[in-house]
Design a protein around this motif. Structure first.
Motif, short mmCIF file in Angstrom:
data_model
loop_
_atom_site.label_atom_id
_atom_site.label_comp_id
_atom_site.label_asym_id
_atom_site.label_seq_id
_atom_site.Cartn_x
_atom_site.Cartn_y
_atom_site.Cartn_z
N ARG A 267 -38.53 -27.18 -13.29
CA ARG A 267 -37.85 -26.54 -14.41
C ARG A 267 -36.37 -26.36 -14.11
O ARG A 267 -35.52 -26.47 -15.01
CB ARG A 267 -38.49 -25.17 -14.72
N CYS A 270 -34.65 -29.44 -14.96
CA CYS A 270 -34.52 -29.59 -16.42
C CYS A 270 -33.44 -28.68 -16.97
O CYS A 270 -32.73 -29.03 -17.91
CB CYS A 270 -35.86 -29.29 -17.09
N ASN A 282 -36.27 -26.68 -23.86
CA ASN A 282 -37.26 -27.26 -24.78
C ASN A 282 -36.84 -28.63 -25.26
O ASN A 282 -37.68 -29.53 -25.45
CB ASN A 282 -37.49 -26.33 -25.97
N GLU A 285 -37.67 -30.98 -22.53
CA GLU A 285 -39.12 -31.23 -22.52
C GLU A 285 -39.48 -32.29 -23.55
O GLU A 285 -40.25 -33.23 -23.25
CB GLU A 285 -39.87 -29.93 -22.84
N ILE A 445 -47.35 -28.00 -22.80
CA ILE A 445 -46.32 -27.79 -21.78
C ILE A 445 -46.25 -26.29 -21.51
O ILE A 445 -46.05 -25.49 -22.43
CB ILE A 445 -44.94 -28.30 -22.24
N GLU A 447 -44.29 -23.47 -19.06
CA GLU A 447 -43.23 -23.18 -18.10
C GLU A 447 -43.75 -22.08 -17.18
O GLU A 447 -43.79 -20.91 -17.55
CB GLU A 447 -41.96 -22.74 -18.81
N LEU A 452 -42.39 -27.20 -14.91
CA LEU A 452 -42.92 -27.47 -16.24
C LEU A 452 -44.24 -28.19 -16.04
O LEU A 452 -44.28 -29.28 -15.44
CB LEU A 452 -41.96 -28.33 -17.05
N TYR A 477 -38.45 -37.92 -16.37
CA TYR A 477 -37.63 -36.83 -15.80
C TYR A 477 -36.56 -37.39 -14.87
O TYR A 477 -35.39 -36.97 -14.92
CB TYR A 477 -38.53 -35.85 -15.05
#
Length: 484
Positions: A267, A270, A282, A285, A445, A447, A452, A477
Motif C-alpha cells: 500500500r 501505491c 483507490n 487500485e 480489495i 487495505e 492491498l 503494480y
C-alpha cells in the motif's frame, strides 16, 4: 408478528439455483503466537492468549453470535409462495455443524489453500439450517492457520449487518468476552398461520402478490417462465437504447464451480504512485485492476483493440469516504448494499501512466453522474401498487439492465486497522467476493496493514486460468511503481 425477508434478501435467497450461489465471506490468515513462560509474579492483568484451536474458536463464535442473530435462524418459505419467506429460530441449532476443521497436505501453499476455498464456495449451503459456515484450516506452511467464513448474501441486510468474520475479530490483542447470553429459540409459526397471514397481506398489498408471480417461489412461480421470456426481451430492447457494458466473456457465467486466488501489493508503494500523479490510492487500485484485465484479455484475445474497455461497478465511497461514514460509522471489510457507481477501465491503453490518468478521470466523472450511480441488483416490481410510477419505472429499469457492467469490484474507503483473533494478530485479510449470475469474475480489495489484499473469484467454466491474475497484479503494480 413474523420477521419477513426484505424484497432484496428474498431475491438473493431465490437466486440460488443450480448454477448460482450467492455466497460471500472472508479469509483470515494467522500465525499463532506462542506464549513464553512467565514467573509466578507475572502481571495477572495480561493473561496468556488462548490457543487458536477448534475448541476455542467454537467458544468464541458462540459468545459473539448474539451480535448477529440471523446466524441462528433459518429461512422458511410460505405455502404456494404467496409472500416472501420468513426468518425463524433454528430449534435444532448445532454450532459444530457450522464450524468445521479442514487440513491441507503439509506444507500447504497458496495454491492448495485457494483450491480448498474454491471447492467450499462452489457448494450450496444447506437450506434446512442457518445459511453460513466457518472453516478452521490447518496445515499451512510456517505453522499458519486460516479461517474461512462463508455466508449467504441474504444474511447481511443493507443497513450495516456484519458478516461473521467481522464479529469474531477484535481491535486489540485482548479478546473481549461479551456477557453470557441464554439463548432460547422461539416457537416457529405454524404453516396455517403463515398461509393465512400471507394471504391477508397479499390482499391488503396486491403489489407483493404480483411480485411473487414474477419473481417469487413455490407453485405460483411456475408462471414466471413465460413472464421471464417477456422480461428478457424487454431487457434486450432497453440495452439497445442505453449505454450498456461492452460485450465480453466476463458476462458469460453459467457453471456452478468456482476458482479463487489472491494477490498482495504494498500500500505504501501505491500511495507513492498516487502522490506522484495527484490521485488517490483507490485510483491506483483500479489502475492495477485495469492492467490485470488488459493482460488477461490479451491472453484471451491477442487481437484486442486499443479502444477496448471493461466496465466495473465500484462502491461510491471509493471516491467519497464521507458516503461510507454516513452509512456505517465503523466500516468493515465486507461491503454489501452500499451506493455504487459504474465506470470504465481503459484496458486498451498500453501506457501505465496514461492508463492511471484515464482511470482517475473517468472515475471522477462517473461518480458524479446520476446515470452511473447504482444500488446494485434489485428485485423486479417489489412494491407494485404502493409506489409512485416514476419509482416503479426506475426500479424496473435497474432490474432489467442486467448488462450494466462486466465486473463487480468490492473495495473499502479506508485502511482496516490491525485485527486480532483470540489475541493473535491477523496477518492477512481477504474478502471473498460474491459471484452473481451472468458474471464470470468478481474482485475484492482490502487495505489491511501495509498491503492491498486482492481476492479474485471466477466461474471455472469461463476463466480457468484465474491463478495467472495473481501474477498480473504484481506485474501491473511493478509497471506503475517504475514510473515514479
Amino acid at each position: 408478528m413474523v420477521n419477513r425477508l426484505s424484497p432484496r434478501d428474498a431475491m438473493f435467497y431465490f437466486l440460488d439455483e443450480s448454477r448460482t450461489t450467492t455466497h460471500l465471506g472472508a479469509l483470515l490468515i494467522v500465525t499463532p503466537e506462542r506464549e513464553t513462560a512467565t514467573s509466578d509474579d507475572a502481571d495477572a492483568s495480561h493473561p496468556p492468549r488462548p490457543a487458536l484451536d477448534y475448541s476455542n474458536l467454537v467458544t468464541l463464535v458462540e459468545n459473539r453470535l448474539q451480535l448477529v442473530p440471523r446466524y441462528r435462524q433459518v429461512v422458511r418459505e410460505v405455502t404456494l409462495g404467496l409472500a416472501r419467506p420468513v426468518w425463524i429460530d433454528d430449534r435444532d441449532f448445532d454450532i459444530n455443524f457450522h464450524i468445521r476443521r479442514s487440513g491441507l497436505p503439509r506444507p500447504g501453499g497458496p495454491a492448495d489453500l485457494a483450491d480448498l476455498i474454491a471447492r467450499v464456495m462452489s457448494r450450496p449451503l444447506d437450506r434446512t439450517r442457518p445459511l453460513w459456515e466457518m472453516y478452521l484450516i490447518e496445515g499451512l506452511a510456517d505453522g499458519k492457520l486460516a479461517i474461512l467464513t462463508k455466508s449467504h448474501r441474504c444474511l447481511l441486510d443493507d443497513d450495516g449487518g456484519n458478516e461473521i468474520s467481522e464479529v469474531i475479530c477484535d481491535e486489540g490483542p485482548e479478546s473481549v468476552r461479551l456477557p453470557e447470553e441464554l439463548w432460547m429459540p422461539g416457537s416457529p409459526p405454524g404453516g396455517t398461520r403463515l398461509f393465512v397471514g400471507a394471504l391477508a397481506e397479499a390482499l391488503s398489498r396486491p403489489g407483493d402478490l404480483v411480485d411473487t408471480v414474477v419473481n417469487g417461489n413455490g407453485l405460483i412461480s411456475e408462471a414466471r417462465t413465460a413472464a421471464g421470456t417477456s422480461v428478457r426481451r424487454m431487457g434486450a430492447l432497453v440495452q439497445q437504447l442505453t449505454d450498456s457494458a461492452p460485450s465480453s466473456p466476463l458476462n458469460n457465467g453459467g457453471t456452478s464451480t468456482r476458482m479463487f486466488t489472491t494477490a498482495s501489493v504494498s500500500r505504501r508503494g501505491c500511495a507513492k504512485v498516487a502522490q506522484r500523479y495527484g490521485c488517490t490510492v483507490n485510483d491506483v487500485e483500479l489502475a492495477i485492476v485495469s492492467g490485470v484485465m488488459r493482460r488477461w484479455l490479451l491472453s484471451f484475445d491477442p487481437a484486442a483493440s486499443i479502444s477496448d474497455t471493461v466496465r466495473v461497478v465500484v462502491p461510491l465511497s471509493a471516491r467519497d469516504p464521507g458516503v461510507e461514514r454516513q452509512i456505517d460509522t465503523d466500516p468493515g471489510w465486507i461491503s454489501v448494499g452500499k451506493p455504487s457507481f459504474v465506470t470504465d477501465l481503459p484496458v486498451g491503453e498500453a501506457n501505465p501512466a496514461v492508463r492511471l490518468a484515464q482511470v482517475a478521470g473517468l472515475a471522477n466523472r462517473f461518480a458524479q453522474s446520476s446515470r452511473r450511480v447504482s444500488r446494485g441488483p434489485r428485485p423486479l416490481f417489489p412494491e407494485l401498487g404502493v409506489v409512485p410510477f416514476p419509482e416503479f419505472s426506475s426500479r424496473a429499469f435497474r432490474s432489467l439492465n442486467s448488462r450494466a457492467y462486466n465486473v463487480p469490484i468490492a473495495m473499502g474507503s479506508a485502511p482496516i486497522a490491525d485485527r486480532f483473533l483470540l489475541g493473535h494478530r491477523v496477518q492477512e485479510m481477504y474478502a471473498v467476493p460474491m459471484l452473481v449470475t451472468q458474471r464470470a469474475l468478481a474482485i475484492s480489495i482490502v487495505e489491511y496493514g501495509d498491503n492491498l489484499q486482492f481476492g479474485f473469484m471466477s466461474d471455472r467454466g469461463v476463466i480457468g486460468d484465474l491463478p495467472a491474475m495473481a501474477d498480473y497484479v504484481a506485474e501491473s503494480y511493478d509497471e506503475l511503481a517504475s514510473t515514479t
